[in-house]
Every structure is written in structure tokens, then in C-alpha cells.
Design a protein around this motif. Structure first.
Motif, PDB file in Angstrom:
ATOM      1  N   ALA A   1       0.833  -1.201   0.000  1.00  0.00           N
ATOM      2  CA  ALA A   1       0.000   0.000   0.000  1.00  0.00           C
ATOM      3  C   ALA A   1       0.870   1.253   0.000  1.00  0.00           C
ATOM      4  O   ALA A   1       0.574   2.235  -0.706  1.00  0.00           O
ATOM      5  N   GLN A   2       1.955   1.212   0.767  1.00  0.00           N
ATOM      6  CA  GLN A   2       2.877   2.343   0.787  1.00  0.00           C
ATOM      7  C   GLN A   2       3.544   2.534  -0.570  1.00  0.00           C
ATOM      8  O   GLN A   2       3.723   3.668  -1.039  1.00  0.00           O
ATOM      9  N   ARG A   3       3.892   1.436  -1.235  1.00  0.00           N
ATOM     10  CA  ARG A   3       4.499   1.525  -2.569  1.00  0.00           C
ATOM     11  C   ARG A   3       3.529   2.142  -3.577  1.00  0.00           C
ATOM     12  O   ARG A   3       3.920   2.969  -4.419  1.00  0.00           O
ATOM     13  N   LEU A   4       2.246   1.722  -3.505  1.00  0.00           N
ATOM     14  CA  LEU A   4       1.257   2.311  -4.419  1.00  0.00           C
ATOM     15  C   LEU A   4       1.073   3.790  -4.149  1.00  0.00           C
ATOM     16  O   LEU A   4       0.909   4.597  -5.089  1.00  0.00           O
ATOM     17  N   LEU A   5       1.089   4.148  -2.883  1.00  0.00           N
ATOM     18  CA  LEU A   5       0.938   5.559  -2.535  1.00  0.00           C
ATOM     19  C   LEU A   5       2.117   6.376  -3.067  1.00  0.00           C
ATOM     20  O   LEU A   5       1.923   7.478  -3.613  1.00  0.00           O
ATOM     21  N   GLN A   6       3.323   5.853  -2.926  1.00  0.00           N
ATOM     22  CA  GLN A   6       4.513   6.550  -3.417  1.00  0.00           C
ATOM     23  C   GLN A   6       4.554   6.585  -4.939  1.00  0.00           C
ATOM     24  O   GLN A   6       5.097   7.525  -5.536  1.00  0.00           O
ATOM     25  N   ALA A   7       3.966   5.547  -5.600  1.00  0.00           N
ATOM     26  CA  ALA A   7       3.991   5.496  -7.067  1.00  0.00           C
ATOM     27  C   ALA A   7       2.899   6.341  -7.701  1.00  0.00           C
ATOM     28  O   ALA A   7       2.950   6.599  -8.914  1.00  0.00           O
ATOM     29  N   GLY A   8       1.942   6.828  -6.912  1.00  0.00           N
ATOM     30  CA  GLY A   8       0.848   7.592  -7.489  1.00  0.00           C
ATOM     31  C   GLY A   8       0.634   8.935  -6.834  1.00  0.00           C
ATOM     32  O   GLY A   8       1.135   9.960  -7.285  1.00  0.00           O
ATOM     33  N   GLU A   9      -0.071   8.949  -5.740  1.00  0.00           N
ATOM     34  CA  GLU A   9      -0.478  10.189  -5.097  1.00  0.00           C
ATOM     35  C   GLU A   9       0.712  11.044  -4.671  1.00  0.00           C
ATOM     36  O   GLU A   9       0.647  12.274  -4.720  1.00  0.00           O
ATOM     37  N   LYS A  10       1.797  10.447  -4.224  1.00  0.00           N
ATOM     38  CA  LYS A  10       2.925  11.206  -3.707  1.00  0.00           C
ATOM     39  C   LYS A  10       4.068  11.334  -4.719  1.00  0.00           C
ATOM     40  O   LYS A  10       5.204  11.594  -4.335  1.00  0.00           O
ATOM     41  N   LYS A  11       3.744  11.141  -5.968  1.00  0.00           N
ATOM     42  CA  LYS A  11       4.772  11.212  -7.005  1.00  0.00           C
ATOM     43  C   LYS A  11       4.299  12.136  -8.116  1.00  0.00           C
ATOM     44  O   LYS A  11       3.124  12.128  -8.490  1.00  0.00           O
ATOM     45  N   LEU A  12       5.233  12.892  -8.630  1.00  0.00           N
ATOM     46  CA  LEU A  12       4.930  13.707  -9.800  1.00  0.00           C
ATOM     47  C   LEU A  12       4.883  12.781 -11.005  1.00  0.00           C
ATOM     48  O   LEU A  12       5.880  12.221 -11.417  1.00  0.00           O
ATOM     49  N   GLY A  13       3.696  12.615 -11.566  1.00  0.00           N
ATOM     50  CA  GLY A  13       3.511  11.572 -12.561  1.00  0.00           C
ATOM     51  C   GLY A  13       3.096  10.282 -11.865  1.00  0.00           C
ATOM     52  O   GLY A  13       2.756  10.248 -10.687  1.00  0.00           O
ATOM     53  N   THR A  14       3.150   9.174 -12.614  1.00  0.00           N
ATOM     54  CA  THR A  14       2.707   7.880 -12.064  1.00  0.00           C
ATOM     55  C   THR A  14       3.682   6.786 -12.479  1.00  0.00           C
ATOM     56  O   THR A  14       4.108   6.738 -13.644  1.00  0.00           O
ATOM     57  N   ASP A  15       4.028   5.967 -11.518  1.00  0.00           N
ATOM     58  CA  ASP A  15       4.854   4.795 -11.808  1.00  0.00           C
ATOM     59  C   ASP A  15       3.915   3.624 -12.101  1.00  0.00           C
ATOM     60  O   ASP A  15       3.555   2.853 -11.202  1.00  0.00           O
ATOM     61  N   GLU A  16       3.520   3.493 -13.375  1.00  0.00           N
ATOM     62  CA  GLU A  16       2.559   2.448 -13.743  1.00  0.00           C
ATOM     63  C   GLU A  16       3.102   1.038 -13.525  1.00  0.00           C
ATOM     64  O   GLU A  16       2.341   0.103 -13.263  1.00  0.00           O
ATOM     65  N   SER A  17       4.422   0.893 -13.620  1.00  0.00           N
ATOM     66  CA  SER A  17       5.017  -0.441 -13.443  1.00  0.00           C
ATOM     67  C   SER A  17       4.771  -0.984 -12.042  1.00  0.00           C
ATOM     68  O   SER A  17       4.540  -2.188 -11.858  1.00  0.00           O
TER      69      SER A  17
END
Length: 566
Positions: free
Chosen positions: A421-437
Motif C-alpha cells: 500500500a505504501q508503494r502504491l501511494l509513493q507510485a501515485g499520489e505522492k509522485k509527480l507523474g505515475t509509476d505504472e510499473s
């Protein structure tokens, strides 16, 4: 030892008189050949130990005075309990009264051991009988009976009325006569569960003929064949967060026909399509009320009887959406899914919605069967066609889903759920852009139960639902695909209810989606889909179908959904 006094006029009875004469014993005053007459009251005496030993070996050992009223010999210690201790010495040429037999757990009474030696421990230098010999059994924790007084007469040691063979008296309630000798453990004696029964139970938990060490008694219920003949052993109990913790009960609206007869159904279909015109009602009454397996039997029987393929015959007789629905019903489920995937990628454009629905909602086993069927029908690998017809992160998501490698049996790990859950949060909401991978890696690999835990943890961390984050971070087919996974994980019937609603909402009808979901879910979870439809939209699915379709097409859909009628 002396025979009992039989009563002679003029003489008093010996001390502790012996009762009335018994038939078969020598009477007072009747000389017996070979035996000397004794003084006193003319009593006939048995040969003593000394005389027997002297007669046999020419020697004599110390005398053992007999004790009236007791079977056996006085060896200087306390008298043994009746029925135990060494048996009496056999005299030569003299009749002996029958001796009480020892209780036995293992069949008829054993021959009595004849010995002229005193009991074990009664004389210096005496050696005990060898281990496993013929000596009297030693108690091993069983019930020790109270001393029994011998009964005069000939019937001692033989079964009395209501008494088992080999026991002088029935055992007390709840117990039996002692434990068997060590060398006889595990034999074939019947358990002594009833008073006076034949034998007694052994010390092991098994019973009749049970091998030593086996905890199961004779006649006990065996383990079911599922645990005996090569099937997988039952899985060990799992923790509260096990992979099967979220299994939802499902039920289809289409049930197998109870009085199914493939030959009769093949004749009905042949008659419905023969000659001028077609009897669509007869076709619906057969095919819409048979399970998928029964329909395949009808297809095989039709070709066997008439030499024609049933699907080709139906296509030649029917048309429009009714034809599409009937043909879909006649295809095996894996062929139909493979057909729908091929259709979705054939020609110009791609029906990404059909691809997402099939690949994101099927189990690993179903995906593997679809891959094999696709290769068999079209001579191409499903993955190759996906790669050639899609692009970008959506392509990667579809390839991941088409691999059929989700960890379905994964146990729920709360710690890992927090980390993901923390990884998804860092890859989306807390990141400029989105880490789709990162989204792809987690969504495509974790079990549905683990993903539920991830989504719960994400909601607590982000203060919003994972669906809201996906909508704000992604777009296009990738967004549709990710949302499909989330909704299937949360509530599969609700996901299909939403799909059905949108297929009939507004102007026009998405008939391909409507047919695909009704045909593929009618035997699986249509009851739950209808419940979710009613809950979400306040209107029944039956009503939506009646208002949005017509003719024979509506009739066959209603027959599949309405549970027993159209």
C-alpha cells in the motif's frame, strides 16, 4: 492330599468335614487295587510327592504335609489364591479331580503345566520357568479376581450355564480376569466387553487381530478413499488470514435438466429445423434449459444420428442477435472465450473492453485453458496477438493478465499489505507523474485476498479509495483495466452487474457484452449478479432485459436469467 471322607458308621467326620459323597469317588471300605489300605477310618490316600518322586527317580525329597480343603501344596509360605500358583502334582495311576482352568484371552484353555517343583521363590536354588514358558500368567494391570473356593465335583474348569469357556466364574462388571502373558500380545482373542465373554482385550488400543502398534480397532471405519488412493492430502489448517478466507458462495440461474436425454433433444432440434420454417420456441425450450455439458452431449448426439454439425445447422436456420446467443450457448466455454478474444483483436480497431473483462476476471486455470484453445483454434499464441494489437502500459497489463500466474493460494500477509500500500501511494499520489510499473506488478501478481488487504491499508494511509487514485492518476484503457481488476477483487458479481447495466443503459444496446455475460455467468453466479443489480440500481435485471430487447432474442435471455421461465 486325601479324598473327602464319605461317611462311615461309627466314626466321626474328619476335621472340617467334606459333605456328601460324590459319584465316581471310591467309597469307604471298598479296597482299590494297587493302593494300600490306611489305618484310622479306612481312607484311601493319594501317593505323596515323596512316593511319586521315589517311584520315578528312586530318590525322595522332603515331605510336604497336605492341607485339607486347599488345592495345591503348602510350601511354607502363605497359601496362594485359588486358581493361581503352581498346579498340583500329577500322581501316577490315580484319578485326579479336574482343576479350575486359567482365564484366557486367546482361545480355549491351554494345557496345564505339570510340575513337581515348588512355586517360584519358595525354595533355595529354584530357577524360575523360562520366559514365555508354560508357567501361570502374571497380572499386568488387569483385574485380579478374589480367591475362589473350589467347587466339589467334576465340572470345575468347564463352562457353566451363562459362563464362557475357560473361566470358572464371569468377570466382574467393568473388568476381566487379569492381563494376558507378554508373549501373546496382539493375538486373535475377541475383546471381553461383555461379562463372561470369550477371552479379554489386549493392552493395545486395537482389538480383534489388530497388528501391534495400530491405533485402529477391527471394524473401525476406514479413512475415506479421498485420503487413501493417491489424492492430495488435506491442506493443513491456515491462519485467519488464509487465502480461502474471502470465498463467496455463488449460484447460477441455469441448472442441469434432471430428465435429460440427448437422443430425444437431438430429435426435437432436428424436427425444429427440418422443412419450411424454423420452430424457434422448440430450440429455446431445449438449449436454454440445458447445462453447458448437456448441450455438448446434444451436439455430439446430433452429429452421430444425422451426420451434421449442430452449430452449422443452427447458423443456417437462425439470424441476428438470436443466432448469436444460440451459437454462444452451443460453444464450450473455453472456445467461446477464445472466440471473443480473437474477435476483439480482429480487423481494424480493438474491443479492449472484451479483452479486459475476460482476462481480468478468469482464474489461472481458466486462462491456461483459454491459451491452449486459442492456439488450437487459430494456430497462434494469444500473447503474440495481444502484443501486436495493443501498446504501452495497457499492453503490459494484458500480457501480465494473459500469463495466468497470479498467486491465487497466497495467504494474507498484513505486513506485506502495508508495504505494498505504501508503494502504491509513493507510485501515485505522492509522485509527480505515475509509476505504472509498480501498479502493474502489484495488481497482476497478488492474490485477490491479499489485494483486498492492500486496498484496505491504502484507504487508511491515503484517506481515499484506490479507485479514486486510479481515476486521477491514469486514463484510457489502462485506467479501465486497472479499475476492472480492483472491482473484480472487491466484488465480482457487482462488477458484472455494472457491466450489464452499462450494456443496456441509454440509446442502443451493447449486445455482444450482454450476450457474453449472460451466457458465461448463467451457470456460475447469476443469482448474485441479479442481487447486486437490484441493490445498485433499484431495478431488477429481468426488467432491464425485457425493456431493452425483443422477440426470440429476449426470450432466450430471459430463459437464462429468470430461473424457470420467459
Amino acid at each position: 492330599m486325601s479324598y473327602p471322607y464319605q461317611g462311615n458308621p461309627g466314626y466321626g467326620a474328619p476335621p472340617g468335614g467334606y459333605g456328601p459323597p460324590q459319584p465316581g469317588y471310591p467309597q469307604q471300605g471298598a479296597p482299590q487295587p494297587g493302593f494300600p489300605q490306611q489305618g484310622g477310618y479306612g481312607q484311601v490316600s493319594m501317593p505323596t510327592v515323596e512316593s511319586a518322586s521315589a517311584a520315578a527317580y528312586g530318590t525322595s525329597s522332603g515331605g510336604y504335609p497336605s492341607q485339607p480343603g486347599q488345592i495345591g501344596f503348602d510350601v511354607g509360605g502363605p497359601p496362594p489364591a485359588a486358581g493361581y500358583g503352581p498346579p498340583p502334582v500329577a500322581s501316577y495311576g490315580a484319578p485326579q479331580p479336574p482343576q479350575p482352568a486359567m482365564p484366557s484371552s486367546y482361545g480355549p484353555p491351554q494345557p496345564q503345566y505339570q510340575s513337581s517343583t515348588p512355586a517360584y521363590g519358595s525354595a533355595p536354588g529354584y530357577n524360575p520357568p523360562p520366559q514365555g514358558g508354560y508357567g501361570p500368567p502374571q497380572p499386568q494391570g488387569g483385574f485380579n479376581p478374589p480367591p475362589q473356593q473350589p467347587t466339589p465335583g467334576y465340572n470345575q474348569g468347564f463352562p457353566q450355564s451363562g459362563q464362557s469357556y475357560g473361566a470358572s466364574a464371569p468377570p466382574p462388571a467393568g473388568g476381566s480376569y487379569g492381563a494376558p502373558p507378554p508373549q501373546q500380545q496382539g493375538g486373535y482373542g475377541a475383546p471381553s466387553s461383555q461379562p463372561g465373554s470369550y477371552g479379554q482385550p489386549t493392552s493395545q488400543p486395537g482389538g480383534y487381530g489388530q497388528p501391534t502398534g495400530q491405533p485402529q480397532s477391527y471394524g473401525q471405519q476406514q479413512q475415506p478413499p479421498s485420503q487413501q488412493y493417491g489424492s492430495q492430502p488435506p491442506r493443513p489448517s491456515q491462519p485467519a488470514g488464509a487465502a480461502n478466507a474471502f470465498v463467496q458462495k455463488t449460484e447460477g440461474t441455469l441448472k442441469p435438466c434432471k430428465n435429460f436425454n440427448a437422443e430425444n433433444d437431438a430429435n426435437i432440434l432436428r424436427k425444429a429445423m427440418k422443412g419450411f420454417g424454423t420452430d424457434e420456441k422448440a430450440i429455446i425450450d431445449v438449449l436454454a434449459f440445458r447445462s453447458g455439458e448437456q448441450r455438448q452431449q446434444i451436439r455430439t448426439m446430433f452429429k452421430t444420428m444425422f451426420g451434421k454439425d449442430l452449430i452449422k445447422e443452427l447458423k443456417s436456420e437462425l439470424g441476428g442477435k438470436f443466432e448469436d446467443c444460440i451459437v454462444a450457448l452451443m460453444m464450450p466455454w473455453d472456445e467461446f472465450d477464445a472466440y471473443e478474444l480473437k474477435r476483439a483483436m480482429k480487423g481494424i480497431g480493438t474491443d479492449e473492453d472484451a479483452m479486459i473483462e475476460i482476462l481480468c476476471s478468469r482464474s489461472n486455470k481458466q486462462i491456461q485453458e483459454i491459451i491452449a484453445t486459442y492456439k488450437r483454434l487459430y494456430g497462434r499464441k494469444l500473447e503474440d496477438d495481444i502484443i501486436s494489437d495493443t501498446s504501452g502500459h495497457f499492453k503490459r497489463l494484458m500480457v501480465s493478465m494473459a500469463s495466468g500466474g497470479r498467486m491465487e493460494n497466497q495467504n494474507v500477509d498484513p505486513t506485506k499489505a502495508q508495504q505494498d500500500a505504501q508503494r502504491l501511494l509513493q507510485a501515485g499520489e505522492k509522485k509527480l507523474g505515475t509509476d505504472e510499473s509498480t501498479f502493474n506488478a502489484i495488481m497482476a501478481s497478488q492474490s485477490y485476498e491479499q489485494l483486498r488487504a492492500v486496498f484496505d491499508a491504502y484507504h487508511k494511509m491515503a484517506g481515499k479509495d484506490i479507485e479514486q487514485s486510479i481515476k486521477s492518476e491514469m486514463s484510457g484503457n489502462l485506467e479501465i483495466g486497472m479499475l476492472a481488476i480492483v472491482r473484480v477483487v472487491k466484488n465480482r458479481p457487482a462488477y458484472f452487474a455494472q457491466k450489464l447495466y452499462h450494456s443496456m443503459k441509454g440509446l442502443g444496446t451493447d449486445d455482444r457484452t450482454l450476450i457474453r455475460i449472460v451466457v458465461t455467468r448463467a451457470e456460475v453466479d447469476m443469482v448474485q449478479i441479479k442481487q447486486e443489480f437490484q441493490r445498485l440500481y433499484g431495478k431488477s435485471l429481468d426488467t432491464f432485459i425485457r425493456e431493452d430487447t425483443s422477440g426470440d432474442y429476449k426470450k432466450v435471455l430471459m430463459a437464462l436469467v429468470a430461473q424457470g421461465g420467459y
